[in-house]
Scaffold this motif. Structure first.
Motif, PDB file in Angstrom:
ATOM      1  N   VAL A 341       0.828  -1.219   0.000  1.00 19.54           N
ATOM      2  CA  VAL A 341       0.000   0.000   0.000  1.00 19.54           C
ATOM      3  C   VAL A 341       0.856   1.261   0.000  1.00 19.54           C
ATOM      4  O   VAL A 341       0.472   2.299  -0.552  1.00 19.54           O
ATOM      5  CB  VAL A 341      -0.968  -0.023   1.205  1.00 19.54           C
ATOM      6  N   GLY A 342       2.029   1.180   0.605  1.00 23.11           N
ATOM      7  CA  GLY A 342       2.917   2.330   0.600  1.00 23.11           C
ATOM      8  C   GLY A 342       2.734   3.251   1.787  1.00 23.11           C
ATOM      9  O   GLY A 342       2.113   2.889   2.801  1.00 23.11           O
ATOM     10  N   GLY A 343       3.247   4.473   1.645  1.00 24.25           N
ATOM     11  CA  GLY A 343       3.297   5.409   2.762  1.00 24.25           C
ATOM     12  C   GLY A 343       1.952   5.764   3.354  1.00 24.25           C
ATOM     13  O   GLY A 343       1.860   6.078   4.544  1.00 24.25           O
ATOM     14  N   GLN A 344       0.890   5.707   2.549  1.00 23.72           N
ATOM     15  CA  GLN A 344      -0.418   6.069   3.097  1.00 23.72           C
ATOM     16  C   GLN A 344      -0.895   5.084   4.166  1.00 23.72           C
ATOM     17  O   GLN A 344      -1.785   5.399   4.949  1.00 23.72           O
ATOM     18  CB  GLN A 344      -1.445   6.193   1.990  1.00 23.72           C
ATOM     19  N   SER A 345      -0.293   3.881   4.196  1.00 20.90           N
ATOM     20  CA  SER A 345      -0.663   2.915   5.235  1.00 20.90           C
ATOM     21  C   SER A 345      -0.253   3.392   6.627  1.00 20.90           C
ATOM     22  O   SER A 345      -0.713   2.846   7.633  1.00 20.90           O
ATOM     23  CB  SER A 345      -0.021   1.554   4.958  1.00 20.90           C
ATOM     24  N   LEU A 346       0.608   4.403   6.690  1.00 18.17           N
ATOM     25  CA  LEU A 346       1.053   4.958   7.971  1.00 18.17           C
ATOM     26  C   LEU A 346       0.117   6.029   8.505  1.00 18.17           C
ATOM     27  O   LEU A 346       0.272   6.469   9.651  1.00 18.17           O
ATOM     28  CB  LEU A 346       2.466   5.546   7.831  1.00 18.17           C
ATOM     29  N   ARG A 347      -0.818   6.459   7.701  1.00 19.88           N
ATOM     30  CA  ARG A 347      -1.778   7.479   8.144  1.00 19.88           C
ATOM     31  C   ARG A 347      -2.604   6.939   9.309  1.00 19.88           C
ATOM     32  O   ARG A 347      -3.026   5.785   9.302  1.00 19.88           O
ATOM     33  CB  ARG A 347      -2.709   7.883   7.004  1.00 19.88           C
ATOM     34  N   MET A 348      -2.860   7.756  10.286  1.00 26.20           N
ATOM     35  CA  MET A 348      -3.607   7.313  11.469  1.00 26.20           C
ATOM     36  C   MET A 348      -5.058   6.960  11.154  1.00 26.20           C
ATOM     37  O   MET A 348      -5.710   6.297  11.953  1.00 26.20           O
ATOM     38  CB  MET A 348      -3.546   8.376  12.565  1.00 26.20           C
ATOM     39  N   ASP A 349      -5.570   7.400   9.999  1.00 26.29           N
ATOM     40  CA  ASP A 349      -6.938   7.024   9.629  1.00 26.29           C
ATOM     41  C   ASP A 349      -6.974   5.805   8.718  1.00 26.29           C
ATOM     42  O   ASP A 349      -8.022   5.439   8.194  1.00 26.29           O
ATOM     43  CB  ASP A 349      -7.652   8.203   8.960  1.00 26.29           C
ATOM     44  N   HIS A 350      -5.811   5.151   8.542  1.00 28.34           N
ATOM     45  CA  HIS A 350      -5.755   3.960   7.691  1.00 28.34           C
ATOM     46  C   HIS A 350      -5.788   2.706   8.561  1.00 28.34           C
ATOM     47  O   HIS A 350      -5.093   2.628   9.571  1.00 28.34           O
ATOM     48  CB  HIS A 350      -4.471   3.966   6.853  1.00 28.34           C
ATOM     49  N   PRO A 351      -6.603   1.706   8.189  1.00 27.69           N
ATOM     50  CA  PRO A 351      -6.718   0.502   9.033  1.00 27.69           C
ATOM     51  C   PRO A 351      -5.415  -0.268   9.189  1.00 27.69           C
ATOM     52  O   PRO A 351      -5.200  -0.937  10.200  1.00 27.69           O
ATOM     53  CB  PRO A 351      -7.783  -0.340   8.326  1.00 27.69           C
TER      54      PRO A 351
END
Length: 389
Positions: A341-351
């Motif tokens: 998934v990449g860097g967006q998987s580190l977002r706090m709103d990402h499961p």
């Protein structure tokens, strides 16, 4: 779900899996909020109580369905896919009641009493860990004590890591009974005077489980609440219901894999003419995840089937190996999913970031990895010595 299909063997199993999946949207509606605030999913657990789920591991003689270990594993995996905290929390209750009623660890009167309580919503968990002694699986004697007083016992001590503490109605605690020279187990109703939940749980994994400390300050219970007097009743006798732990982390791994595969099928950067699912490196991640999931599931369900067939007397380290295999495999799968998934998987709103944090809790649930490996080595050496003699 498709990877689990070969392991669904009965109509009852399929019916309960379908029922649990029907709760998905509702159960997940507060997952982010509960995780952020560290608040327990009371509504989810109450719904499971209302459905009759929390009484499934009671034996039929006491009004339960006496579900098989294989069924329990599939149900808990399904819950783990939906909401990790709900799965792990209710799993402890299921594991305790399953073992108590399968082994008839308590008196007939207490078994009948508590079965009725469970059918009316009671929840329990073993409160064993203490700050000074660490995990009870390492053999430490509890600092909590029980001293004879009149017709009962006076309990003093403090337990840690008590999962689901806000929702529990009864604590099943260990205490050193000097008079008998044993570690005894007491069933203590939460409303008993001197029992206090102390909110200490502030961690990165399973945040919403509210696994707080519980203080027992001069807590008096009558003698009938001293439910397990002989440690030999549990020691050396595997508890097959403890497979609920691995099942939860299997569910988290499956959820992470599903999130990544769905992303691969829908994400199309403007630099390519198709979704990233066509890229070899992405398919490598997906393949690695599914190979690992298949290995994990065959080990877990294979051990569960052996339990159902009554072959635990042949076990050496199988249940611990199942937990080891699943929890470590789950770590790898979440890692692959996040790389895909990449860097967006580190977002706090990402499961995926919550899956990453929650799955690490498995390393600290019993049995610990190093003990599993050590026991496997010792069993191998013992076996070879016997063959050589």
């Amino acid at each position: 779900m498709s990877l689990m299909k070969p392991f669904i063997q009965t109509e009852r199993q399929q019916r309960w899996i379908d029922t649990l999946l029907e709760q998905k949207e509702t159960f997940q509606s507060h997952t982010k909020e509960n995780d952020a605030n560290g608040t327990f999913p009371h509504a989810n657990v109450q719904r499971l109580i209302d459905l009759g789920y929390t009484s499934l591991t009671l034996s039929e003689a006491y009004g339960g369905e006496n579900i098989t270990i294989s069924e329990l594993v599939s149900f808990q995996e399904t819950l783990g896919q939906i909401d990790s905290v709900t799965a792990l929390s209710v799993g402890w209750h299921m594991g305790v009641t399953g073992e108590v009623y399968a082994k008839k660890l308590w008196s007939d009167d207490m078994l009948a009493y508590f079965a009725n309580e469970v059918k009316h919503g009671a929840l329990t968990n073993r409160a064993l860990s203490e700050a000074k002694t660490g995990s009870p699986t390492r053999g430490g004697r509890p600092g909590t004590t029980a001293i004879r007083k009149g017709t009962g016992w006076l309990i003093d001590g403090r337990k840690s890591y008590t999962t689901m503490s806000p929702a529990l109605t009864h604590f099943l605690i260990t205490a050193w009974v000097e008079e008998l020279g044993v570690i005894g187990t007491f069933l203590v109703p939460k409303e008993t005077e001197g029992v206090e939940v102390i909110e200490t749980w502030d961690v990165m994994s399973m945040r919403a489980s509210e696994s707080h400390d519980v203080l027992f300050d001069q807590v008096f219970v009558e003698d009938e609440w001293f439910v397990e007097r002989d440690p030999a009743d549990r020691k050396g006798r595997p508890n097959p219901y403890s497979l609920h732990i691995a099942s939860c982390y299997m569910g988290i791994a499956q959820a992470a894999r599903d999130e990544a595969v769905q992303f691969a099928l829908t994400h199309q950067p403007n630099s390519i003419d198709t979704t990233i699912s066509e890229l070899p490196n992405v398919q490598q991640h997906i393949g690695e995840m599914d190979v690992t999931l298949t290995q994990m599931r065959h080990v877990l369900y294979g051990v569960a089937r052996l339990c159902d067939e009554g072959r635990m007397d042949t076990f050496t380290n199988e249940m611990a190996v199942a937990k080891y295999t699943v929890t470590n495999g789950a770590l790898k799968i979440v890692d692959h999913a996040m790389r895909l998934v990449g860097g967006q998987s580190l977002r706090m709103d990402h499961p995926l970031q919550q899956h990453y944090r929650d799955v690490r809790a498995g390393l600290h649930n019993p049995p610990m990895d190093e003990m599993t490996i050590l026991n496997a080595a010792q069993a191998a050496l013992k076996d070879m010595k016997e063959q050589m003699n």
